[in-house]
Each structure stands twice: as structure tokens, then as C-alpha cells.
Write an enzyme that holds these catalytic residues in place. Structure first.
Site, PDB file in Angstrom:
ATOM      1  N   ASP A 163       0.833  -1.199   0.000  1.00  0.00           N
ATOM      2  CA  ASP A 163       0.000   0.000   0.000  1.00  0.00           C
ATOM      3  C   ASP A 163       0.869   1.250   0.000  1.00  0.00           C
ATOM      4  OD1 ASP A 163      -2.411   1.736   0.724  1.00  0.00           O
ATOM      5  OD2 ASP A 163      -3.269  -0.274   0.857  1.00  0.00           O
ATOM      6  N   HIS A 216      -4.059   5.886   3.229  1.00  0.00           N
ATOM      7  CA  HIS A 216      -4.747   4.660   2.830  1.00  0.00           C
ATOM      8  C   HIS A 216      -4.142   3.437   3.505  1.00  0.00           C
ATOM      9  CE1 HIS A 216      -5.929   1.346   0.061  1.00  0.00           C
ATOM     10  NE2 HIS A 216      -7.035   2.058  -0.075  1.00  0.00           N
ATOM     11  N   SER A 267     -11.269  -1.489  -0.914  1.00  0.00           N
ATOM     12  CA  SER A 267     -10.015  -1.600  -0.154  1.00  0.00           C
ATOM     13  C   SER A 267     -10.298  -1.957   1.293  1.00  0.00           C
ATOM     14  CB  SER A 267      -9.268  -0.256  -0.181  1.00  0.00           C
ATOM     15  OG  SER A 267      -8.610  -0.040  -1.392  1.00  0.00           O
TER      16      SER A 267
END
Length: 361
Positions: free
Chosen positions: A130, A160, A315
Site C-alpha cells: 500500500d 490509505h 479496499s
């Protein structure tokens, strides 16, 4: 008829002039690269060579279309892919209903409590491919570590990756509250990265897992256009006994046209909302193996050691399933196979009237 290796183009953004070259298994990579560089002096720049040839036997090169065509003529080349840009799959929006939902089967509006095994994912590593992880966040209690970065630093300025890690292992917001996470930074500050770097990240995670011998999970809350090179890397990682959990994507279309969701070895995860309906943005289709909460998910933020953030996306849904894999592996012992863990997860899913199979722990 002369040989011509297949060229896979991407339907979306890409690294211009960058190509992933997959060699046939018999090819001697170092010799092949040296020969090509000598034949195309100053016209071929090999930017990365994948170290683990069993995961992905090949390299990344920048070159002109003329040199690309010459590479395709070489019989040692199996195929060439354009270096597609992959992105994290999330939509930021402005609580923790998600943990309640996956721990109460058959209840669309469960009580505000979360039930999970005492093992809590202990002894399991989760590789988070990520934007990085703020490892000093209080949610991680020292269980998040920096693994490998393909950028100048490990810093997660996007948020994120930290949010994903919080949903997987966080003490408050996580599914597997005793598991450990390794940051494998394959995405830039904007949450995107070339396929070649993502393949390198997969290779690092597999190598690290094999060096530690600990049971592990790879989380890839990442997606993009169909890309055979990424699919092959995911499938090869899965064949080594590491479950690879991926986001189904957020384009409201059949996930069969997205990578790595379409990879046969991946566990592609779609998103549901708090009413147990498929989220409006979630991809769908036969390649989506399970659905999990993905709307208004509260988890760790990046503005301070106690910060939170609320994101929506497949996600976030994938992170729940990675946490579930860690829980089941820990509860059933390190020798348990991926196939057996998936059987347990699949058997315990909650099926809605619309036929969605929703994660339960």
C-alpha cells in the site's frame, strides 16, 4: 512463420515507455539482458530485474517501440506487458458498525459489540502492500513494522495504508487484534504505482515470509486494468501457500476485467454497506469470492498517534478479509492450508437474499 511474443496493452494509465518482460522458464535472465543491452546500446534501459524467478521470471525495461518490437522477436520472451498504473481502491467520506456486522451472523443491525476468537491472529504476519503505515500509531501497539519501500521513504502521507492496517490489526478497529503487519510501500503519495513495483512488492513479501517461516497473508487493496504480469505474480505467490486478498475494485462493473481481482489465485472482495446491500461503487461478478463491510469504515488516521479517519471502498472490505484469514490461521495452527482456511471462511459466510456471501468471523 517467425515468432512474435504477445504484447499485452493496458486500458488505462501507464508508465510511458516502460514494459514488463516475462521470460520463458528456460531462459538465462542475466545472459539475456546482457545480450539485449549490447544489441540496443543506449536504447534499452533495464530499470528492475525481479530477483525471485519462481515468482516472476523477467525484468522491467524502458525502450522505444522499435526496440520493443525487437524484444518480441526473441524466442526467450514469453510475453510483454505495458507497465499499467494501479491505484488504491477507496473513496474518502465524512462507526464501527463493520466489526459488529461480521461477528453477528444473520443480523443486518447487530448489537454494538464485536465477537472474535481469543487467538486474535497472534503469530500471523500480514503484508500490507500500500502507501505505507504510520507504525507509531497507538492502534498498532508496536505490532506494525516497516518492511520494504520502493520510494524515498516509508512515510504514509496518503493515509490509505495506515487505515487498511488499522482495519486488519488495530486494537480498536482491527479484525485480528494480535496479528502483526509489515508495510510494503508500493504506492506513491497519491495512492498509485506502476505494476512493476507492485510485482516487486509481492516478491519481497514472499521472500520475507519464507525467511521467517511464519504463517502470513498478503493484503492488496489495489486495483487497475487487466494485467497478466500482476495476475501471474499473485498466482505464483498463492501457489507458495500465502493467501492473497485483493480489492474487487470500485468501478461498479464486473471485476473479471480488473487486476489483480481477476487472478485465479486471489481472494477478491466486494463491499457492502451497513444494510448488507452491495455498496453502490463495488465491483461484482463471479471472480468476487466474498463481500465485507466497505462503507463509512472508521480506522487509524495519519494526523497523530490517536487519529482516526473514515474511508469507503473495496479496499476497506479486503482488509476485513485479510484480518479474518489471520484469525482463522492463528486459531487452527500454522500448518493449516490456505484451501482449508478458505473452506472455513466460506462455510461461515452469511448469505443475503440477493445472494451475496458476506464475511463472518
Amino acid at each position: 512463420m517467425s515468432y512474435k511474443a504477445a504484447l499485452y496493452t493496458c486500458d488505462g494509465p501507464k508508465e510511458e515507455g516502460s514494459y514488463i518482460v516475462k521470460l520463458r522458464s528456460h531462459a538465462v535472465k542475466q545472459s539475456f539482458m546482457a545480450t539485449c543491452c549490447a544489441a540496443h546500446t543506449d536504447q534499452l534501459d533495464i530499470t528492475h530485474s525481479f530477483e525471485d524467478s519462481t515468482l516472476f521470471h523477467g525484468f522491467v525495461a524502458k525502450c522505444s517501440e522499435e526496440v520493443l518490437d525487437a524484444l518480441r522477436d526473441r524466442e526467450d520472451v514469453e510475453y510483454i506487458c505495458e507497465d499499467a498504473i494501479m491505484r488504491c481502491n477507496e473513496v474518502q467520506e465524512d462507526a464501527t458498525w463493520n466489526l459488529h456486522r461480521i461477528s453477528h451472523k444473520g443480523q443486518a443491525n447487530p448489537p454494538l459489540e464485536c465477537l472474535y476468537p481469543d487467538s486474535g491472529g497472534e503469530g500471523v504476519n500480514v503484508y500490507v502492500l500500500d502507501t505505507g503505515i504510520v507504525i507509531g500509531h497507538s492502534e498498532f501497539e508496536g505490532r506494525a513494522k516497516n518492511g520494504r519501500t520502493f520510494y524515498p521513504s516509508f512515510d504514509d502521507v496518503n493515509g490509505h495504508g495506515t487505515h487498511i492496517a488499522g482495519t486488519i490489526i488495530g486494537r480498536t478497529y482491527g479484525v485480528a487484534k494480535k496479528a502483526e503487519a509489515f508495510a510494503v510501500r508500493v504506492l506513491d503519495d497519491r495512492g498509485s504505482g506502476p505494476s512493476s513495483i507492485i510485482i516487486a512488492g509481492i516478491a519481497w513479501a514472499v521472500s520475507h515470509q519464507e525467511s521467517t517461516g511464519k504463517p502470513s497473508v498478503i493484503n492488496m487493496s489495489i486495483g487497475g486494468p487487466a494485467n497478466r504480469a500482476i495476475d501471474d505474480a499473485v498466482n505464483n505467490a498463492a501457489s507458495r501457500g500465502i493467501p492473497v486478498v485483493v480489492a474487487a475494485g470500485g468501478e461498479r462493473r464486473d471485476a473479471k476485467d480488473s487486476s489483480p481481482a481477476r487472478a485465479a489465485g486471489a481472494y477478491a472482495v466486494g463491499a457492502i454497506d451497513r444494510r448488507s446491500n452491495r455498496a453502490r461503487f463495488s465491483n461484482f461478478g463471479d471472480v468476487v469470492k466474498v463481500y465485507a463491510p466497505g462503507v463509512d469504515i472508521v480506522s487509524a488516521g495519519i494526523t497523530g498517534p490517536y487519529a482516526t479517519a473514515t474511508f469507503s471502498g473495496t479496499s476497506m472490505a479486503a482488509a476485513h478479509v485479510s484480518g479474518a484469514f489471520a484469525l482463522y490461521i492463528s486459531a487452527n495452527g500454522p500448518g493449516v492450508t490456505t484451501a482449508r482456511i478458505w473452506e472455513l471462511i466460506n462455510d461461515n459466510t452469511d448469505t443475503t437474499g440477493d445472494g451475496l456471501h458476506i464475511l463472518q468471523i
